[in-house]
Design an enzyme around this catalytic site. Structure first.
Site, PDB file in Angstrom:
ATOM      1  N   LYS A  12      24.558 -53.352 -54.186  1.00 22.79           N
ATOM      2  CA  LYS A  12      25.601 -53.259 -53.173  1.00 22.79           C
ATOM      3  C   LYS A  12      26.529 -54.596 -53.665  1.00 22.79           C
ATOM      4  CE  LYS A  12      23.052 -51.825 -48.984  1.00 22.79           C
ATOM      5  NZ  LYS A  12      22.586 -52.425 -47.614  1.00 22.79           N
ATOM      6  N   TYR A  52      26.618 -43.054 -44.830  1.00 18.31           N
ATOM      7  CA  TYR A  52      26.063 -43.777 -43.963  1.00 18.31           C
ATOM      8  C   TYR A  52      25.954 -42.957 -42.511  1.00 18.31           C
ATOM      9  CZ  TYR A  52      24.206 -48.106 -46.446  1.00 18.31           C
ATOM     10  OH  TYR A  52      23.511 -49.064 -46.952  1.00 18.31           O
ATOM     11  N   ARG A  88      11.364 -48.808 -52.445  1.00 23.38           N
ATOM     12  CA  ARG A  88      11.439 -49.350 -51.225  1.00 23.38           C
ATOM     13  C   ARG A  88      10.496 -50.600 -51.153  1.00 23.38           C
ATOM     14  NH1 ARG A  88      15.424 -47.811 -47.307  1.00 23.38           N
ATOM     15  NH2 ARG A  88      13.905 -49.122 -45.995  1.00 23.38           N
ATOM     16  N   THR A  94      14.468 -54.739 -44.705  1.00 20.23           N
ATOM     17  CA  THR A  94      16.047 -54.975 -44.648  1.00 20.23           C
ATOM     18  C   THR A  94      16.454 -55.950 -44.537  1.00 20.23           C
ATOM     19  OG1 THR A  94      15.673 -52.682 -43.556  1.00 20.23           O
ATOM     20  CG2 THR A  94      17.787 -53.787 -43.132  1.00 20.23           C
ATOM     21  N   ARG A 105      15.152 -58.282 -52.249  1.00 14.34           N
ATOM     22  CA  ARG A 105      15.877 -58.902 -51.149  1.00 14.34           C
ATOM     23  C   ARG A 105      15.553 -60.169 -50.818  1.00 14.34           C
ATOM     24  NH1 ARG A 105      15.960 -53.040 -47.450  1.00 14.34           N
ATOM     25  NH2 ARG A 105      18.226 -52.657 -47.914  1.00 14.34           N
ATOM     26  N   ASN A 115      22.190 -57.483 -48.123  1.00 14.47           N
ATOM     27  CA  ASN A 115      21.085 -57.481 -48.397  1.00 14.47           C
ATOM     28  C   ASN A 115      20.808 -56.810 -49.777  1.00 14.47           C
ATOM     29  OD1 ASN A 115      21.497 -54.707 -47.979  1.00 14.47           O
ATOM     30  ND2 ASN A 115      19.896 -54.653 -46.447  1.00 14.47           N
ATOM     31  N   HIS A 118      20.538 -50.849 -51.698  1.00 15.73           N
ATOM     32  CA  HIS A 118      20.098 -49.671 -50.993  1.00 15.73           C
ATOM     33  C   HIS A 118      18.908 -48.873 -51.666  1.00 15.73           C
ATOM     34  CE1 HIS A 118      20.496 -46.035 -48.752  1.00 15.73           C
ATOM     35  NE2 HIS A 118      20.413 -45.269 -49.943  1.00 15.73           N
ATOM     36  N   GLU A 129      21.158 -37.808 -51.105  1.00 17.79           N
ATOM     37  CA  GLU A 129      21.914 -39.201 -51.781  1.00 17.79           C
ATOM     38  C   GLU A 129      22.486 -39.138 -53.354  1.00 17.79           C
ATOM     39  OE1 GLU A 129      20.271 -42.180 -48.314  1.00 17.79           O
ATOM     40  OE2 GLU A 129      19.974 -42.452 -50.309  1.00 17.79           O
TER      41      GLU A 129
HETATM   42  N1  UDP Z   1      22.177 -53.247 -41.379  1.00 15.06           N
HETATM   43  C1  UDP Z   1      22.935 -54.174 -40.773  1.00 15.06           C
HETATM   44  N2  UDP Z   1      22.463 -54.633 -39.600  1.00 15.06           N
HETATM   45  C2  UDP Z   1      21.323 -54.222 -38.898  1.00 15.06           C
HETATM   46  C3  UDP Z   1      20.744 -53.165 -39.550  1.00 15.06           C
HETATM   47  C4  UDP Z   1      21.058 -52.875 -40.872  1.00 15.06           C
HETATM   48  O1  UDP Z   1      24.013 -54.612 -41.168  1.00 15.06           O
HETATM   49  O2  UDP Z   1      21.055 -54.771 -37.935  1.00 15.06           O
HETATM   50  C5  UDP Z   1      22.844 -52.586 -42.705  1.00 15.06           C
HETATM   51  C6  UDP Z   1      21.865 -52.964 -43.761  1.00 15.06           C
HETATM   52  O3  UDP Z   1      22.898 -53.377 -44.797  1.00 15.06           O
HETATM   53  C7  UDP Z   1      21.101 -52.199 -44.163  1.00 15.06           C
HETATM   54  C8  UDP Z   1      21.805 -50.777 -43.755  1.00 15.06           C
HETATM   55  O4  UDP Z   1      22.592 -51.146 -42.666  1.00 15.06           O
HETATM   56  O5  UDP Z   1      20.490 -52.227 -45.531  1.00 15.06           O
HETATM   57  C9  UDP Z   1      21.200 -49.645 -43.426  1.00 15.06           C
HETATM   58  O6  UDP Z   1      20.051 -49.892 -42.427  1.00 15.06           O
HETATM   59  P1  UDP Z   1      18.661 -49.261 -42.470  1.00 15.06           P
HETATM   60  O7  UDP Z   1      17.998 -49.499 -41.195  1.00 15.06           O
HETATM   61  O8  UDP Z   1      18.711 -47.866 -43.169  1.00 15.06           O
HETATM   62  O9  UDP Z   1      18.006 -50.331 -43.795  1.00 15.06           O
HETATM   63  P2  UDP Z   1      17.295 -50.087 -45.130  1.00 15.06           P
HETATM   64  O10 UDP Z   1      17.082 -48.586 -45.101  1.00 15.06           O
HETATM   65  O11 UDP Z   1      18.714 -50.381 -45.923  1.00 15.06           O
HETATM   66  O12 UDP Z   1      16.439 -50.871 -45.458  1.00 15.06           O
HETATM   67 MG    MG Z   2      17.906 -46.890 -44.735  1.00 13.63          MG
END
Ligand code: UDP
Ligand code: MG
Length: 136
Positions: A12, A52, A88, A94, A105, A115, A118, A129
């Site tokens: 990112k 997204y 993951r 996250t 992360r 973070n 992705h 994707e």
């Molecule tokens: N995100 C955010 N605030 C939140 C939760 C998620 O800004 O409270 C952002 C964060 O960058 C995250 C992305 O939205 O990576 C997608 O969220 P997801 O729950 O899918 O998390 P990920 O799969 O990236 O761990």
């Molecule tokens: Mg996600």
């Protein structure tokens, strides 16, 4: 299960901006994920919104799409045994505050929104994707 499973990874804007691309790529390589494709691009906010769209009802959706389109990103296809789950785990939770030691992360994430990476969360989403970024 499959040794040639593929997943989509994105480095990112916050991490590209801090010159962390090589360090992050090395973490994937050390963890037996092969970088099959990699390109540096900048996407529009409309493209980020499409990517997204699963999060369109979330309060953070607008900021998230602005953020992902705010600067260059690296999009990659990673391949290896259980690549989706493996990536993951390598990424960590996250919210960097909740991420395990030595995950990307935990090492590099600034906040829940910035973070650093992705990663696809399922086989279905990995396929979608990868197509989004690598098939016309
Ligand atoms: N995100 C955010 N605030 C939140 C939760 C998620 O800004 O409270 C952002 C964060 O960058 C995250 C992305 O939205 O990576 C997608 O969220 P997801 O729950 O899918 O998390 P990920 O799969 O990236 O761990
Ligand atoms: Mg996600």
């Amino acid at each position: 299960m499959s040794s040639n499973e593929q997943t989509l990874s994105i480095i990112k804007p916050d991490a590209v901006e801090r010159n962390l691309v090589d360090e992050i790529k090395n973490i994937f390589i050390k963890n037996n994920l092969i970088i099959k494709e990699s390109k540096k691009i900048q996407i529009t906010k409309d493209e980020a919104s499409e990517f997204y769209k699963v999060h369109q009802s979330k309060p953070f959706y607008n900021d998230l799409c602005s953020y992902l389109s705010s600067g260059p990103i690296i999009v990659m296809v990673l391949e290896g045994e259980n690549a989706i789950l493996s990536n993951r785990k390598i990424m960590g939770a996250t919210n960097p505050k909740d991420a395990d030691e030595n995950t990307i992360r935990k090492l590099y994430g600034i906040s829940i929104d910035k973070n650093s990476v992705h990663g696809s969360d399922s086989a279905e989403n990995a396929k979608k994707e990868i197509e989004f970024f690598f098939k016309n």
